[in-house]
Design a protein around this motif. Structure first.
Motif, PDB file in Angstrom:
ATOM      1  N   TYR A   1      -6.996  -7.499   2.458  1.00  0.00           N
ATOM      2  CA  TYR A   1      -5.822  -8.210   2.943  1.00  0.00           C
ATOM      3  C   TYR A   1      -6.240  -9.489   3.665  1.00  0.00           C
ATOM      4  O   TYR A   1      -7.269  -9.543   4.323  1.00  0.00           O
TER       5      TYR A   1
ATOM      6  N   PHE B   1      -9.097  -8.341   6.138  1.00  0.00           N
ATOM      7  CA  PHE B   1      -9.319  -6.920   6.424  1.00  0.00           C
ATOM      8  C   PHE B   1      -9.604  -6.175   5.129  1.00  0.00           C
ATOM      9  O   PHE B   1      -8.903  -6.362   4.135  1.00  0.00           O
TER      10      PHE B   1
ATOM     11  N   LEU C   1      -3.319   2.786  12.819  1.00  0.00           N
ATOM     12  CA  LEU C   1      -2.240   3.664  12.396  1.00  0.00           C
ATOM     13  C   LEU C   1      -1.717   4.450  13.587  1.00  0.00           C
ATOM     14  O   LEU C   1      -2.487   5.031  14.358  1.00  0.00           O
TER      15      LEU C   1
ATOM     16  N   GLN D   1       0.386  -0.039  -0.704  1.00  0.00           N
ATOM     17  CA  GLN D   1       1.307  -0.091   0.417  1.00  0.00           C
ATOM     18  C   GLN D   1       1.889  -1.489   0.525  1.00  0.00           C
ATOM     19  O   GLN D   1       1.195  -2.487   0.332  1.00  0.00           O
TER      20      GLN D   1
ATOM     21  N   PHE E   1       4.480   4.199   6.862  1.00  0.00           N
ATOM     22  CA  PHE E   1       3.475   4.249   7.911  1.00  0.00           C
ATOM     23  C   PHE E   1       3.827   3.240   9.000  1.00  0.00           C
ATOM     24  O   PHE E   1       4.333   2.161   8.713  1.00  0.00           O
TER      25      PHE E   1
ATOM     26  N   ASN F   1     -10.426   6.444  -2.903  1.00  0.00           N
ATOM     27  CA  ASN F   1     -10.394   5.923  -4.258  1.00  0.00           C
ATOM     28  C   ASN F   1      -9.620   4.611  -4.393  1.00  0.00           C
ATOM     29  O   ASN F   1      -9.404   4.121  -5.501  1.00  0.00           O
ATOM     30  N   TYR F   2      -9.205   4.066  -3.272  1.00  0.00           N
ATOM     31  CA  TYR F   2      -8.433   2.828  -3.316  1.00  0.00           C
ATOM     32  C   TYR F   2      -8.929   1.914  -2.210  1.00  0.00           C
ATOM     33  O   TYR F   2      -9.002   2.330  -1.041  1.00  0.00           O
TER      34      TYR F   2
ATOM     35  N   MET G   1      -0.066   3.658  -7.554  1.00  0.00           N
ATOM     36  CA  MET G   1      -0.445   4.699  -6.597  1.00  0.00           C
ATOM     37  C   MET G   1      -1.281   4.099  -5.470  1.00  0.00           C
ATOM     38  O   MET G   1      -2.141   3.262  -5.720  1.00  0.00           O
ATOM     39  N   ASN G   2      -1.076   4.529  -4.295  1.00  0.00           N
ATOM     40  CA  ASN G   2      -1.756   4.102  -3.064  1.00  0.00           C
ATOM     41  C   ASN G   2      -1.269   2.765  -2.527  1.00  0.00           C
ATOM     42  O   ASN G   2      -1.476   2.481  -1.361  1.00  0.00           O
TER      43      ASN G   2
ATOM     44  N   LEU H   1      -1.796  -8.583   0.620  1.00  0.00           N
ATOM     45  CA  LEU H   1      -2.775  -8.062  -0.335  1.00  0.00           C
ATOM     46  C   LEU H   1      -3.288  -9.198  -1.214  1.00  0.00           C
ATOM     47  O   LEU H   1      -2.507  -9.925  -1.832  1.00  0.00           O
TER      48      LEU H   1
ATOM     49  N   TYR I   1       2.061   1.012  12.060  1.00  0.00           N
ATOM     50  CA  TYR I   1       0.810   0.517  12.621  1.00  0.00           C
ATOM     51  C   TYR I   1       1.114  -0.312  13.859  1.00  0.00           C
ATOM     52  O   TYR I   1       2.195  -0.872  14.017  1.00  0.00           O
TER      53      TYR I   1
ATOM     54  N   SER J   1      -7.672  -5.055  14.806  1.00  0.00           N
ATOM     55  CA  SER J   1      -7.247  -4.579  13.500  1.00  0.00           C
ATOM     56  C   SER J   1      -5.960  -3.765  13.603  1.00  0.00           C
ATOM     57  O   SER J   1      -5.475  -3.492  14.700  1.00  0.00           O
TER      58      SER J   1
ATOM     59  N   PHE K   1      -8.344   0.742   8.119  1.00  0.00           N
ATOM     60  CA  PHE K   1      -8.750  -0.651   8.070  1.00  0.00           C
ATOM     61  C   PHE K   1     -10.100  -0.877   8.746  1.00  0.00           C
ATOM     62  O   PHE K   1     -10.467  -0.191   9.714  1.00  0.00           O
ATOM     63  N   GLY K   2     -10.813  -1.859   8.232  1.00  0.00           N
ATOM     64  CA  GLY K   2     -11.960  -2.374   8.952  1.00  0.00           C
ATOM     65  C   GLY K   2     -11.477  -3.221  10.114  1.00  0.00           C
ATOM     66  O   GLY K   2     -10.271  -3.477  10.256  1.00  0.00           O
TER      67      GLY K   2
ATOM     68  N   PRO L   1      -0.066  -8.545   6.911  1.00  0.00           N
ATOM     69  CA  PRO L   1      -1.221  -8.625   6.002  1.00  0.00           C
ATOM     70  C   PRO L   1      -0.726  -8.819   4.573  1.00  0.00           C
ATOM     71  O   PRO L   1       0.248  -8.190   4.148  1.00  0.00           O
TER      72      PRO L   1
ATOM     73  N   SER M   1      -8.460   4.217   1.235  1.00  0.00           N
ATOM     74  CA  SER M   1      -7.577   5.385   1.309  1.00  0.00           C
ATOM     75  C   SER M   1      -7.790   6.240   0.051  1.00  0.00           C
ATOM     76  O   SER M   1      -8.440   5.819  -0.904  1.00  0.00           O
ATOM     77  N   ARG M   2      -7.227   7.410   0.071  1.00  0.00           N
ATOM     78  CA  ARG M   2      -7.218   8.281  -1.113  1.00  0.00           C
ATOM     79  C   ARG M   2      -5.832   8.884  -1.264  1.00  0.00           C
ATOM     80  O   ARG M   2      -5.202   9.221  -0.267  1.00  0.00           O
ATOM     81  N   GLY M   3      -5.386   8.967  -2.492  1.00  0.00           N
ATOM     82  CA  GLY M   3      -4.037   9.455  -2.731  1.00  0.00           C
ATOM     83  C   GLY M   3      -3.040   8.602  -1.985  1.00  0.00           C
ATOM     84  O   GLY M   3      -3.131   7.379  -1.971  1.00  0.00           O
ATOM     85  N   ASN M   4      -2.071   9.225  -1.356  1.00  0.00           N
ATOM     86  CA  ASN M   4      -1.085   8.513  -0.559  1.00  0.00           C
ATOM     87  C   ASN M   4      -1.365   8.636   0.927  1.00  0.00           C
ATOM     88  O   ASN M   4      -0.465   8.550   1.757  1.00  0.00           O
ATOM     89  N   THR M   5      -2.626   8.816   1.273  1.00  0.00           N
ATOM     90  CA  THR M   5      -2.981   8.880   2.695  1.00  0.00           C
ATOM     91  C   THR M   5      -2.930   7.477   3.280  1.00  0.00           C
ATOM     92  O   THR M   5      -2.986   6.485   2.556  1.00  0.00           O
ATOM     93  N   PRO M   6      -2.821   7.381   4.602  1.00  0.00           N
ATOM     94  CA  PRO M   6      -2.753   6.055   5.224  1.00  0.00           C
ATOM     95  C   PRO M   6      -4.031   5.253   4.970  1.00  0.00           C
ATOM     96  O   PRO M   6      -5.111   5.804   4.841  1.00  0.00           O
ATOM     97  N   LEU M   7      -3.867   3.957   4.924  1.00  0.00           N
ATOM     98  CA  LEU M   7      -5.018   3.071   4.848  1.00  0.00           C
ATOM     99  C   LEU M   7      -5.790   3.110   6.163  1.00  0.00           C
ATOM    100  O   LEU M   7      -5.189   3.118   7.237  1.00  0.00           O
TER     101      LEU M   7
END
Lengths: 111, 116
Positions: free
Chosen positions: A36, A89, B46, B105, B34, A31-32, B102-103, A46, B36, B43, A101-102, A44, A93-99
């Motif tokens: 970058y 890049f 993680l 980073q 996190f 959802n996010y 939220m989300n 944003l 990386y 790229s 990347f492409g 990176p 991600s969703r919620g607070n899960t790690p991003l």
């Protein structure tokens, strides 16, 4: 888990032209979607992000579109300038899960 | 805005030695950090997810005994590369969540590790 594909891997445009970079994702719960810009040896940065409740977002020369049904999102840079040259890049991600990347797109803007 | 620092910015070490990298959230409490790793022209991959007061969650293929992560407080996480080898040479970047929407980073400036 999430998988993000990014295309193209390299992109050259003439100064003043537009650049488009596309990404697809696999996890429908994501959802996010941030984008970058990374210059050599630096963190990176944003440049724009979009959340799943929005279809398009614009910030001056930069815009991002999201198609949740097709699970793809795109970065559009208009009126490109030499200082736009960098690696871009996408991520998801969703919620607070790690991003996730492409693989990145190396954009070169030719003066 | 939310600021994340990382120290050192670069380090050169001999093969077999250990190197500690610190990641700090300067103006917010990071619920999660996190780590990386980024090899040249690749790229960000993680390595692990770090939560304060609990064990880190490592990604598949990342050796937890080689890459020790300690998240002792809500503003500090450390990554120790133990018995470093030349193939561990890379750009290590941390990020932290909790200083914005939220989300979102916030990335540290990265640490360039070179193992001779």
């Amino acid at each position: 888990g999430e998988n993000v594909e990014q295309h193209p891997s390299t992109l050259s445009v003439q100064e003043g032209d537009s650049a488009v970079i596309k990404c697809t994702y696999s996890d429908s719960a994501s959802n996010y979607f941030p984008w970058y810009k990374q210059e050599l040896g630096k963190r990176p940065q944003l440049i724009i992000d979009i959340r799943s409740n929005v279809g398009e977002k614009k910030d001056q020369r930069i815009a991002v579109t999201l198609n949740k049904t097709a699970k793809h999102f795109s970065l559009h840079i208009t009126e490109t300038q030499p200082e736009d040259s960098a690696v871009y890049f996408c991520a998801a991600s969703r919620g607070n899960t790690p991003l996730v990347f492409g693989k990145g797109t190396r954009l070169s803007v030719i003066a | 805005g939310a600021v994340v620092s990382q120290h050192p910015s670069w380090v050169i070490c001999k093969s077999g030695t250990s190197v500690k990298i610190e990641c700090r959230s300067l103006d917010f409490q990071a619920t999660t950090m996190f780590w990386y790793r980024q090899f040249p022209k690749q790229s960000l991959m993680l390595m692990a997810t770090s939560n304060e007061g609990s064990k880190a969650t490592y990604e598949q293929g990342v050796e937890k005994d080689k890459f020790l992560i300690n998240h002792a407080s809500l503003t500090l996480s450390t990554l120790t590369v133990t018995s470093a080898h030349p193939e561990d040479s890379s750009f290590y970047i941390c990020s932290a969540v909790g200083g914005g929407a939220m989300n979102e980073q916030f990335f540290g400036p990265g640490t360039r590790l070179t193992v001779l």
